[in-house]
Design a protein around this motif. Structure first.
Motif, mmCIF file in Angstrom:
data_model
loop_
_atom_site.group_PDB
_atom_site.id
_atom_site.type_symbol
_atom_site.label_atom_id
_atom_site.label_comp_id
_atom_site.label_asym_id
_atom_site.label_seq_id
_atom_site.Cartn_x
_atom_site.Cartn_y
_atom_site.Cartn_z
ATOM 1 N N PRO A 160 -30.454 -7.764 24.462
ATOM 2 C CA PRO A 160 -31.674 -8.093 25.216
ATOM 3 C C PRO A 160 -31.970 -7.107 26.347
ATOM 4 O O PRO A 160 -33.120 -6.745 26.576
ATOM 5 C CB PRO A 160 -31.382 -9.489 25.780
ATOM 6 N N ASP A 161 -30.911 -6.609 27.031
ATOM 7 C CA ASP A 161 -31.197 -5.715 28.161
ATOM 8 C C ASP A 161 -31.700 -4.342 27.712
ATOM 9 O O ASP A 161 -32.271 -3.599 28.498
ATOM 10 C CB ASP A 161 -29.964 -5.584 29.078
ATOM 11 N N GLN A 171 -35.636 -5.372 26.509
ATOM 12 C CA GLN A 171 -36.472 -5.948 27.575
ATOM 13 C C GLN A 171 -37.424 -4.932 28.214
ATOM 14 O O GLN A 171 -38.639 -5.150 28.257
ATOM 15 C CB GLN A 171 -35.543 -6.565 28.638
#
Ligand code: ADP
Length: 461
Positions: free
Chosen positions: A261-262, A265
């Protein structure tokens, strides 16, 4: 006030003409009906018996079977809209969906184009100006200039050397996997440019080309966005469409496996920023190549995409309804914090084509059995007795599954494919069944070149 005007005042239109055919015409019609809107279906002579014609409020034949004289005939479509009293036109995908002049003509006729403005389409539909807009929004692009290739051979050679071979020559107005040519080394550069320029002129009406680095082992990862007319935009997660043959997608999935996700994002947020900067309206997709942990923008599709269902199943958002509501001038019903993506989804494109040679297969479907059950969705317009026409794209159905994990979704797709029977024409189902047994694909380790290599090995065996 007459009833019709009262209804129109609530939104900006109450009747939608669907300027498309096949499964997407059926899909859009369903979304309109669920929103309480009336629908106008159109057809060419070849599609006179299309099932979605029977369920539409009006059904008009707009021309002969050749797409150029029917689904691409702007005047005929606008006339049909006027005759049937439509207040909006939904272009679907393909055909006129990314044609800025058509968006403009629809709006000039006093109708709503269910899609972005002509200027957004013109900016983002041209791959060179899209690249420039994305660089301005701080989004990394594939190495290569954000300008069209000049005519001067020496300058072209210099650009290729600066980028470093292999390079890829692309038509600025290209699409559908066409208008692209990989150049492995300098001695075939000029020939490749001449061929691609001619192709681009003929197929896309513009000879404008550009050059970028040809990445050796990227994955194709894309971000779905939806924007309203009030300055709100969200991204609905990501998809992996690396399973491609001849640069065309065959299987898609959401989310892209193994992307933390990072990492994704900031990319999603940059896409949203880019939309806000250009005043984008409706749905769109930002396409990226992902290699060695880095994302490189390649293009934006300013329309609904074939693979939108995998995002619908993971995000729970009806993308077609949201698109229509945005065109009606409604604000988005969700903000970024509301977007959650759950489980895993796959889509298989079922094409009327030979599973070995991939040559199109037209004819009558004599028998059809479709899978059903939890987490299974089929988007199609065909039925037993349906005549698959040789005039159009060979996509006859999309088989979509959803399950809590990727492994479970793969199992579900295997079972769903096993339950799917189409007789009377050839389809790529045997090929899809074999692909879903592949180990590297099961592990989520495949790049954009994998499928072509897999096919080569199968042919050699
Ligand atoms: P289209 O508009 O025809 O779909 P895209 O620009 O989206 O064309 O590219 C389609 C596919 O072609 C990509 O998904 C990828 O597989 C391949 N491709 C495009 N650009 C590159 C590149 N620079 N390096 C490697 N492959 C590329």
């Amino acid at each position: 006030m007459p009833e019709r005007l009262e209804q129109s005042a609530a939104g900006r239109f109450d009747t939608v003409l669907i300027a498309n055919r096949g499964e997407i015409a059926a899909r859009i019609q369903r979304a309109c009906r669920e929103l309480g809107l009336k629908t106008v279906a159109i057809c060419s002579e070849a599609d006179r018996h299309a099932p979605y014609g029977k369920t539409a409020d009006s059904f008009l034949c707009i021309g002969p079977s050749t797409a150029a004289k029917s689904y691409l005939n702007q005047d005929a479509i606008l006339l049909a809209a006027r005759l049937a009293g439509a207040g909006a036109v939904h272009p679907g995908y393909g055909f006129l969906s990314e044609n800025a002049a058509f968006s403009d003509a629809v709006e000039k006729a006093g109708l709503t184009f269910i899609g972005p403005t002509a200027s957004s389409i013109a900016t983002m539909g041209d791959k060179i100006s899209a690249k420039r807009a994305m660089i301005a929004a701080g989004v990394p692009c594939v190495p290569g200039p954000d300008t069209a290739l000049p005519d001067d051979p020496a300058t072209i050679e210099h650009i290729a050397l600066e980028i470093g071979y292999p390079v890829i020559i692309k038509a600025a107005g290209g699409g559908g996997g066409r208008g692209m040519r990989v150049v492995p080394k300098a001695d075939v550069l000029h020939e490749a440019i001449a061929l691609t320029r001619e192709e681009a002129r003929k197929a896309f009406g513009s000879p404008s080309l550009y050059m970028e680095k040809f990445l050796q082992h990227p994955r194709h990862i894309e971000i779905q966005v939806i924007c309203d007319d009030h300055g709100n935009a969200v991204w609905l997660g990501h998809r992996d469409c690396s399973m491609q043959r001849r640069h065309q997608k065959v299987v898609e999935e959401a989310p892209a496996p193994g992307i933390a996700p990072d990492i994704i994002q900031p990319v999603g947020l940059a896409c949203v920023q880019a939309c806000l900067q250009i005043g984008y309206r409706g749905v769109g997709t930002f396409e990226f190549l992902y290699e060695d942990g880095a994302f490189y923008f390649i293009e934006m599709n300013t329309r609904l995409q074939v693979e939108h269902p995998v995002t619908e199943l993971t995000s729970g958002v009806d993308i077609v309804q949201a698109q229509i509501r945005a065109a009606q001038g409604h604000g988005l019903e969700l903000n970024q914090g509301d977007v959650t993506c759950e489980g895993h989804s796959f889509e298989c494109r079922i094409n009327a084509e030979d599973p070995e040679t991939f040559l199109p297969s037209a004819g009558v479907v004599t028998h059809l059995a479709l899978p059903a059950g939890p987490g299974i969705r089929v988007d199609t317009h065909i039925h037993a007795g349906y005549k698959v026409s040789p005039y159009y794209d060979s996509l006859i159905a999309k088989l979509i599954v959803h399950a809590p994990t990727r492994a479970e979704a793969m199992t579900r797709m295997r079972e769903a494919l096993a339950d799917t029977e189409v007789e009377g024409i050839s389809t790529n189902i045997p090929f899809l069944r074999a692909l879903f047994e592949d180990d590297a694909f099961s592990r989520g380790e495949t790049d954009i070149h994998y499928l072509e290599q897999w096919l080569k090995l199968r042919r050699a065996a």
